[in-house]
Design a protein around this motif. Sequence first.
Motif, PDB file in Angstrom:
ATOM      1  N   VAL A  67      -8.110   9.104   3.253  1.00 14.45           N
ATOM      2  CA  VAL A  67      -6.881   8.312   3.261  1.00 14.45           C
ATOM      3  C   VAL A  67      -5.970   8.821   4.370  1.00 14.45           C
ATOM      4  O   VAL A  67      -5.700  10.038   4.474  1.00 14.45           O
ATOM      5  CB  VAL A  67      -6.158   8.389   1.902  1.00 14.45           C
ATOM      6  CG1 VAL A  67      -4.884   7.559   1.931  1.00 14.45           C
ATOM      7  CG2 VAL A  67      -7.073   7.922   0.780  1.00 14.45           C
ATOM      8  N   CYS A  78     -11.803   9.778  -6.277  1.00 13.23           N
ATOM      9  CA  CYS A  78     -11.227   8.652  -7.049  1.00 13.23           C
ATOM     10  C   CYS A  78     -12.306   8.001  -7.912  1.00 13.23           C
ATOM     11  O   CYS A  78     -13.468   7.888  -7.492  1.00 13.23           O
ATOM     12  CB  CYS A  78     -10.620   7.635  -6.090  1.00 13.23           C
ATOM     13  SG  CYS A  78      -9.793   6.267  -6.930  1.00 13.23           S
ATOM     14  N   VAL A  89      -2.527   1.822  -0.122  1.00 16.85           N
ATOM     15  CA  VAL A  89      -2.531   2.263  -1.521  1.00 16.85           C
ATOM     16  C   VAL A  89      -1.453   3.325  -1.719  1.00 16.85           C
ATOM     17  O   VAL A  89      -1.078   4.018  -0.779  1.00 16.85           O
ATOM     18  CB  VAL A  89      -3.906   2.842  -1.920  1.00 16.85           C
ATOM     19  CG1 VAL A  89      -4.984   1.781  -1.890  1.00 16.85           C
ATOM     20  CG2 VAL A  89      -4.279   4.016  -1.028  1.00 16.85           C
ATOM     21  N   VAL A  91      -0.275   6.913  -2.695  1.00 24.41           N
ATOM     22  CA  VAL A  91      -0.923   8.227  -2.732  1.00 24.41           C
ATOM     23  C   VAL A  91       0.082   9.257  -3.244  1.00 24.41           C
ATOM     24  O   VAL A  91       1.159   9.440  -2.662  1.00 24.41           O
ATOM     25  CB  VAL A  91      -1.433   8.637  -1.343  1.00 24.41           C
ATOM     26  CG1 VAL A  91      -2.065  10.028  -1.402  1.00 24.41           C
ATOM     27  CG2 VAL A  91      -2.438   7.621  -0.811  1.00 24.41           C
ATOM     28  N   MET A 118      -4.816   8.792  -5.787  1.00 25.94           N
ATOM     29  CA  MET A 118      -4.466   7.386  -5.589  1.00 25.94           C
ATOM     30  C   MET A 118      -4.061   6.802  -6.948  1.00 25.94           C
ATOM     31  O   MET A 118      -4.713   7.065  -7.960  1.00 25.94           O
ATOM     32  CB  MET A 118      -5.644   6.625  -4.985  1.00 25.94           C
ATOM     33  CG  MET A 118      -6.024   7.127  -3.587  1.00 25.94           C
ATOM     34  SD  MET A 118      -7.699   6.675  -3.068  1.00 25.94           S
ATOM     35  CE  MET A 118      -7.642   4.899  -3.169  1.00 25.94           C
ATOM     36  N   ILE A 133      -6.935   0.690  -8.525  1.00 26.64           N
ATOM     37  CA  ILE A 133      -5.813   1.220  -7.757  1.00 26.64           C
ATOM     38  C   ILE A 133      -4.897   0.065  -7.353  1.00 26.64           C
ATOM     39  O   ILE A 133      -5.348  -1.043  -7.043  1.00 26.64           O
ATOM     40  CB  ILE A 133      -6.339   1.959  -6.508  1.00 26.64           C
ATOM     41  CG1 ILE A 133      -7.227   3.140  -6.944  1.00 26.64           C
ATOM     42  CG2 ILE A 133      -5.187   2.439  -5.636  1.00 26.64           C
ATOM     43  CD1 ILE A 133      -6.553   4.144  -7.836  1.00 26.64           C
TER      44      ILE A 133
END
Length: 795
Positions: A67, A78, A89, A91, A118, A133
């Motif tokens: 990420v 994840c 997303v 974080v 996440m 997510i």
Amino acid sequence: MRVSWSWLREFVPVEAAPEDVADRLSMRAVKLERVEQLGAGISGVIVGAVVDVRPHPQADNVVLVNVDTGTDVREIVCGAHNYGPGDRVPVAMPGATLPGGMEISERAVRGITSHGMMCSARELHLSEDHSGILILPPDAPLGADVRTVLGLDDVVIEFDVTSNRPDLLSVAGIAREVAAMEGLPFRIPSPSVPEKGAAVSERAGVTVKDAKGCPRYLARVITGLRNGSSPGWMQRRLVAAGMRPISAIVDITNYVLLERGHPLHAFDLAKLDGPAIVVRRAKKGERITTLDDVERVLESDDVMICDAKRAVAVAGIMGGGDTEVSTETTDILLESAYFDPQRIAATARRLGLRTEASVRFERGADVEAVPGAADRVCELLLEICGGTVATGVLDVMARRPKPKPVRLDIARASTLIGVSIPAADMASMLGSIGMDVTSSSRTSLRVIPPSFRPDVAIEEDLVEEIARLYAYDRIPETLPTGGRTGGLTRDQRLRRLVRRVLLGTGLSEAQTLSLTSPSLPDRLGLPAEHAWRGKLTLQTPLSEEESVLRPALLPGLLLAAERNIARRVRSVALFEIGTVFAPGNDILPKEGLSVAWLMAGEMPGGWHGERGYDVFDATGVLHALTEGLGIGDLSVEPSQEVVFHPNRNGLVVLNGARIGQVGELHPRIARALDIPGRVAVGEVLLNPMLAAARESVVPEIPRFPAIERDIAVIVPDDAGAMRVESVVRDAAGALVESVQLFDVYRGAQAGEGQVSLAFRLTFRHGERTLTDDEATSAMGSVTSAVGERGWRVRE
């Protein structure tokens, strides 16, 4: 129902604090669950972009995600799989905190360290969605605080909406209630939808074959759309309301559902065969795979949305996967309809499929909101996705429902509420929530409820509306006036007393049929005009044996005794309280309440040993009844009723009126029913006894002593004990308190054909001590009365 405060204020200009408004609304319209400040408890959560996704070498259910946070690229372990490279997303960095006090730190998962986490919508307390997510808007800046990106400076109020208020399942519905409560204007703009090009009828068709299941179906066609992500402001409101953003077209239909409370569905026009829409009943066993990728088996009561060849949606609940809108979709057919609430509820319950759409349809959507909701979707589609709206609409409506006015009595409404409210104020309150109010007279209002209030149908519904708008906490607390409510009537109390008395004599209660056989009197050998020959015959009886309304209770008890004796029950002691019937002057028969008792077989053993029942047991039950009810003026007179033994029965007389019979059953009748030995029976009308009863019979403790004298009278065997007792009682005069038969003798000392009856007489004066001479004088009168009838006193 989760309502964004900023969204609500677009419909009503309320300036008060959201907590105060929510509390007041809870006292008037809808239960408050919580007031939530979005973003509370969140720190250290930023926007990241997914770079790549790789399998975890040591685990099958989790993946490794790189990420980009704007300052570095970090590896995170994840368990969700609903994202891909490029998705933005939330974080949670090491050291971050989440709602509820959860702290994030670096930790190893199967040997690989996860440098952060996440987050799903539920982990951020934005909704209950934990399926994956949370995907953020694609233009969200990397490294930005997620609270800013998601607009978490807003307040969300969560309400628990009851099933009778479908109008409150929308932001506009809640805003309407706030406006009425606060005395503010409510505004919901009319959508503006420019139309172009060919008529919609040239692009698609609609046929409704199940008008009961779908009273109204409206379709619009929109072409040339660009189906990307919805704008951030829309996604933030959807997330705050508990929905997960999917795509612009789907998000817009969900947005309008939340805003106006009416469900809509978009079909990919290119995937519809025809293209056409056919609304029909499902075929039993028909199958469809819905958007959740589950195959559903349907029943014939389910309402189906089909194209020219196949089913494409379960009406009012969920669409099918074959016509799902995707990122490649450019043309859609927009559905806005009204479905039968009961049919939708039954289908959703059977399929176990409860959706935002089904919740609203099963509670009763607004049939008049169909076109407005469709226009609002078209307006947002043109604004966000571009495109062209085809000219016209396909609106199939079986029959427009006619509003039903409700009359409100002004005085009665004030009485029910407990506060005097002027008629003008009532009209203003009702008008503020969309009701059409006119004055039909000086004493009443004529009210037409709006189509979005299916719960308002009778006057009491209007009274409730006025009471809650007035505010329950403003209604003064008062104690109810009037007498005590509930309880038993006098007759009910006395009937219970009769039952207790009879149970106390050792009898068991029976309940026989109120219908009897017309052949029973013939079986018993009764005369043609006997009272037991019922004259009320049913026109269409279930059977010949149950075709006549019973004229008395004793026939039913006799049949019950016959059945028990046949099954070797040695002692049968029954009573029944029930209705008897006689021909009346009108169409309906006359009904009377009677009580009957019967004793047959052997009396259970005691100090006297086992013996059969006789006339004295029958009269003993009658005496227990009279004493229990406190009845004084009741006597037993000689009688020649053919059902009874000629010398062992008596007519029961109360206040000069004949109310029944007591004694032994005629041996001929007992033999006809195969009942051995003597049968003690009695039946009296109960209503005259209840009328003469005294509820509280507490005898005063005698202040003066009594004098007891015994006398044995030899009489012919057919004289009858009750007749003899009556003669003795009358001759004893006013001083006699009781006359009790205590011995019966047949033998040589009495003589052939004679019987000796021994009575104990109790004398007492209520105001002084009785003298022995007075008792002797009374006994002399008894002796004289016995002699006058040819009887003699046994020495």
